[in-house]
Every structure is written in C-alpha cells, then in structure tokens.
Design an enzyme around this catalytic site. Structure first.
Site, PDB file in Angstrom:
ATOM      1  N   CYS A  38      41.860  43.790  33.702  1.00  0.00           N
ATOM      2  CA  CYS A  38      42.414  42.602  34.370  1.00  0.00           C
ATOM      3  C   CYS A  38      41.468  41.414  34.268  1.00  0.00           C
ATOM      4  O   CYS A  38      41.842  40.348  33.812  1.00  0.00           O
ATOM      5  CB  CYS A  38      42.712  42.907  35.830  1.00  0.00           C
ATOM      6  SG  CYS A  38      44.090  44.031  36.004  1.00  0.00           S
ATOM      7  N   HIS A  39      40.245  41.578  34.708  1.00  0.00           N
ATOM      8  CA  HIS A  39      39.320  40.456  34.701  1.00  0.00           C
ATOM      9  C   HIS A  39      37.969  40.813  34.108  1.00  0.00           C
ATOM     10  O   HIS A  39      36.977  40.137  34.345  1.00  0.00           O
ATOM     11  CB  HIS A  39      39.177  39.870  36.100  1.00  0.00           C
ATOM     12  CG  HIS A  39      40.492  39.452  36.677  1.00  0.00           C
ATOM     13  ND1 HIS A  39      41.217  40.262  37.510  1.00  0.00           N
ATOM     14  CD2 HIS A  39      41.242  38.352  36.496  1.00  0.00           C
ATOM     15  CE1 HIS A  39      42.348  39.672  37.822  1.00  0.00           C
ATOM     16  NE2 HIS A  39      42.395  38.514  37.224  1.00  0.00           N
TER      17      HIS A  39
END
Lengths: 186, 423
Positions: free
Chosen positions: A150-151
C-alpha cells in the site's frame, strides 16, 4: 453603586450570587444534560465488540507440518497472523541488528518465545493492509521480512519496521506453546 | 393568508387549515429570482433531483440486499443477474453517486466563482458544506456494502485513519469496527448508517433551501436585486430552465448507466472481500482522489507524525470551507468584477485536478513532489490568497442594477426600469 449596595445590602447580595430560582434552573438544566449524556452511553457501547465476538478470540495452530523456512498464515480475530519457521540465517540477521537504529526499538529476543518461530499479526501498522512476503514468490523488501504494497513499508525477519511510513513493528499477539508443535494464539 | 380566489373550494378549504397551497405559491410563483441566472445555476436543483434518485433506487436495492459478510457480495450479484431490473437499479445507484458528486462539485465551484458564500449567505454556504460532509460519509459507507476487495480495504484503510488520533485513536477504531477488525458488525452498522444519512441530508437540504429563500439566489453579477425589474418568478421561468438542464444531464447519466456502467468504478471490487489479502493498489473512487492525495502527501510536520498530519489535512481541506466567508476579504461577490481573483480561481480548479491525478497514482518519485506542492497550494489558496487578494485587488465598477446590466443594449427599458427602482 457602592451607596446603593450599602443602603440595600439584601438586594446587593441577591445580585451578586443570583436568586434561588437561578440556582434551581442551572441545577435542573445541568442534571438534565448529564442525564441525557448518560442515557446515550448504552447506545454508544452497543457498538463496541459484542460478547460473542470477544469469545472467538483464540486460535489453535498445529505447527508440525510447517517446514523450515516456510511461512504460514492463520486467521485470528478476523486478521491474518504470520507464523514464520525461521532459518538460522534469518534468526541471525534479526539478532545482528543494532537496536538503537530502529524506529520502534525491540530486540529479536523480546519478540519471540522460541527463536525459530516468529509469530506476528500480519497487519501493517500504517493503515492496516496485509504486507506481502508469505509466499516465496512475494516481494519481501530489502530486509527479508515483509513488504507492504500500500505505502511501501518494509519489515525485517523479526517483523520490525525498517523503512516506510509505518510507525510500529508488526504486533506480537499473545500466544503460548501448548505442546512442542502446537501453539494457541490469543 | 387565503388561497387565491380562482382556486377551487376544496383547495381553499384545505389551505385555510393547512396552508400548503399558499406556501407553494409563495415559494414558486411569487418567489422572485434574479432575471440573469446562467446555466451554472442549474446545478442546485440537479443535486436535489440526484438526491431523490439515489434515495429511490437505494430503497429498492435495500429490499434485495443482505448485509452479512457471507452473503453481501452474492446478494449484489443476484441483484445484477436475477432481480427484475436489478441491474438498472444498481447501475443507476452506482453511477448516480458519481454524477451526484459531479453536480455538487460544479455547484460548489459556481459558488466559489460568483462569491455566493458572502454576506448575507454565509449560513447557506456552511449548510452546503455540511451536506458535502454527509454526502462523503454516505458515499464511503455505500461503497463498502457490496463487500468486494476494494470495499473491504477502503473500509479498513479509512477507519484506520482514526487510529492516528493520539491516546484514544485505537479505542475509537475498535469501537467503529465493533470487533478486532473490519467484519460483520462493521458491515451491518455501515448499512444502517448508509440508510440513515441520506435522510439527514434531506433535512439539511431543507435548511439550505430555507436559508436560500431568505435572501434569494445570488446571480452572475453578484449584486443584489433592487426591485421588481431585476427579478422574474421562479415558476415558470426557472422551472422550465431547470427542466431543460435536467434533460441534458439525464442524457449524460444514461450514457454512463447504459453504455459505460463500470467506467467509473474499480474492477477489483468485483473480487469478493478477502481479509487475508490486500489488493496490489488501493484507490478510492474518483471523487475522493484529491483528498486521498492530500492524505498521502503530507510528511512529518514538526512534532506531528506524518500519519496524523495527513489525517488532519484531509479533514482540514473540507473544514477550511466553513471559514471561507470570513477568509475572503473582498466585498465584491462575482469574479466578473474581480480582475485578479477571476484568474486565481482557475488555479484552484487546476490544483484540485492535479491532486486528483496524484491521488490515482502510487506516491513515488514525481508524484510525491507534485502531491506535496498541490497540497500546500490548496491551503495557501484559502488561508493566504483569499484574504490578501481581497485587500490588494481593485475591483471593476459594479453595474447599477441587474436590469441595467442585462438590458443595456436597448437603452429605453433601462431608463424605464431605473425609474421604477425602489430605494
């Protein structure tokens, strides 16, 4: 004003501290407000985890079939738990880290009960995604642990945060070994 | 207040006891509306119509939907395949959400350009911002209901935002979930709230309309109506214009519903939710992209960690709109007479588009820089540019009246109209 107050001490007293009616009004309003707020609590608390949800809080896992170097995902409280049968090299890599350089400083020994079994909650501490790395073909990041798509948070072979936006290490759930090859999580 | 004498006996009997006919006449036939409203003024009534369409299709979808983690996804597929016209209801509802945001965003930027938030319409504007917030909450919860992969992970990531709040954050998140993670209790309460919030929106819309009718619509010139020569009755003039706009809008809506029903959605949401696997990329629906970009762009600010700072800026991006009537120091409403603001306005439009573009891409390399600059500009625009431009700008002379401005080609009616002006 001073003259008036001296000549009529009773009125002055009333003006400064209010009348009995003022007191009753304020007290009644305050109590009604508190009562209404208290009455809201059952509504709010009804949204907290129910008893049956809380009762499903343990998971038992048979570790016997897990090969050295294999990673297993089990479901505990609706979230994935990563069980890593670590190789000696992975254990050594986790223990060799200088703890003072870590964002969330923890030694490897603080995070495991048996060095070859790392058990962590597979939920990224940033915004709750499930990091990759359970399958041998998954990207595991630069530190050999897990990589969150995701990040971009990267965890090491002890599940500690090494790079990216996540603030904390992967959580270690409460668990105990009921036999040599069985673990009870929760 | 009696009903008009030409009305039937029954109408007069009812109106004497419940003055709905008087009310309708007053708010539609007699309601004076500036004679110069452009098509930008259609988007308020379009929003209202979209709200009705969403509530109607939603009520009928709710009759077929099952809010349970084991059945939700299948019940939506059943709606698509087996329920008579289920596909139509769902595609209208799904694309309706997107077009509702299109309409509301245009409505909002209209207000920004023509200064519709200025005295005496501050509360009207603020009620609009409340509606926007409620809409965003409703849209988010509705997106969770089909229980696809994007539904689940959107719910997980967005609820996790609240864990950034110091001390109580974790408790709040567990409370919102009703468990240890997003699960059946979460789906159930989102369904309940997704049904409730639209009716709250209806309530706030009613207040929005009461506030609107107090002083009437703003107009492209941004000057007040000064007399009957400046206005025309709402009905039939603007009901007709709104209907025409609605026709054009419905064509666009129909193109999406019938020909591009999934163009605006993420295909990953047709994969059933899997709590053990995160999709490779989590992207919100297009209407949330600018806010998502803000959330992801913000770095550590002093002692505030990036996660909390991002959340604060995300909410701040909407909250700042509440203060706009006081941040804008210019007394001239319409950008038409504001030579500097007229151009600066478009910078905000571009900025929001850039933010949306950044929100759709992974925060890597160039997108980090662009996202941060665009976030910075967004807040700079509201907090610095609005007051400073108001102080420094020299506005153009305002027309003496709406009728004078719109009828200036033939001079005779202007003279006649201005002699009628009341002071």
């Amino acid at each position: 004003m001073a003259d008036a107050a001296q000549s009529k001490p009773m009125d002055a007293h009333i003006q400064e501290s209010g009348t009995r009616r003022d007191f009753l009004q304020i007290a009644a309003t305050a109590l009604t407000g508190i009562g209404a707020a208290v009455a809201l609590w059952p509504l709010i608390d009804s949204m907290n985890a129910a008893k049956d949800t809380l009762a499903l809080a343990t998971a038992e896992v048979d570790l016997a079939p897990v090969q050295l170097g294999q990673r297993l995902t089990v479901k505990w409280r609706g979230s994935p738990v990563f069980i890593d049968h670590r190789t000696p090299e992975e254990i050594q890599a986790a223990e060799a880290v200088d703890v003072s350089t870590l964002r969330d400083p923890q030694t490897d020994a603080q995070r495991v009960k048996k060095a070859e079994w790392l058990i962590v909650v597979g939920v990224c501490t940033h915004l709750g995604c499930v990091p990759l790395g359970q399958k041998p073909t998954d990207p595991r990041g630069d530190y050999g642990g897990w990589f969150c798509p995701c990040h971009g948070s990267q965890y090491d072979t002890s599940g500690r945060i090494r790079q990216g936006p996540a603030p904390l290490n992967l959580a270690v759930p409460p668990y105990q070994f009921t036999t040599d090859t069985t673990v009870k999580i929760g | 207040m009696a009903a008009a004498p030409q009305q039937s006996k029954i109408v007069r009997w009812i109106d004497h006891r419940l003055p709905i006919f008087t009310f309708m006449r007053h708010e539609l036939n007699e309601y004076p509306t500036p004679r110069n409203l452009s098509y930008w003024w259609n988007f308020g009534s379009l929003s209202g119509i979209m709200l009705v369409i969403m509530i109607l299709t939603g009520i009928f979808l709710a009759m077929q939907y099952t809010p349970h983690v084991d059945y939700a996804f299948d019940s939506v597929e059943r709606i698509m395949r087996d329920v008579n016209f289920g596909w139509l209801l769902r595609y209208m509802h799904m694309n309706g959400a997107s077009l509702f945001f299109v309409v509301v965003y245009i409505h909002l930027f209209r207000g920004l350009y023509y200064g519709s938030y200025k005295e005496p319409r501050e509360l009207l504007w603020m009620l609009g911002v409340v509606i926007l917030l409620l809409m965003m909450a409703t849209a988010f919860m509705g997106y969770v209901l089909p229980w696809g992969q994007m539904s689940f992970w959107a719910a997980k990531v967005i609820t996790n935002l609240f864990s950034a709040i110091p001390v109580v954050g974790d408790g709040i998140v567990k409370w919102m979930w009703g468990g240890f993670t997003v699960g059946n209790p979460t789906l159930n309460r989102f369904y309940s709230l997704h049904y409730l919030l639209p009716f709250l929106i209806v309530g706030v819309v009613a207040l929005h309309l009461i506030a609107l009718h107090q002083h009437g619509s703003n107009n492209p010139l941004g000057i007040d109506r000064k007399g009957p020569q400046d206005s025309i009755p709402f009905h039939p003039y603007y009901t007709v214009k709104d209907m025409f706009g609605l026709g054009v809008f419905l064509i666009v809506y129909a193109v999406f519903v019938f020909y591009l029903p999934d163009a605006l959605g993420d295909p990953v949401n047709y994969v059933p939710a899997n709590p053990l696997q995160t999709p490779l990329e989590i992207v919100p629906e297009w209407y949330f992209l600018p806010y998502y970009a803000i959330l992801r762009s913000v770095p550590d600010i002093l002692f505030i960690p990036a996660k909390l700072a991002g959340v604060l800026c995300l909410f701040g991006a909407i909250i700042v709109l509440f203060f706009l009537p006081w941040l804008d120091t210019s007394r001239v409403r319409s950008a038409r007479f504001r030579p500097v603001y007229k151009w600066v306005f478009w910078l905000l439009v571009i900025d929001v588009v850039v933010l949306g573009y950044c929100g759709a891409h992974r925060p890597e390399g160039w997108f980090i820089v662009a996202g941060r600059l665009a976030t910075l500009y967004y807040f700079l625009h509201f907090i610095v540019l609005f007051p400073v431009i108001g102080w420094l700008e020299r506005p153009l002379p305002l027309p003496t009246s709406i009728s004078a401005a719109v009828t200036k080609k033939s001079s005779a009616p202007v003279a006649a109209a201005s002699s009628m002006e009341k002071h």
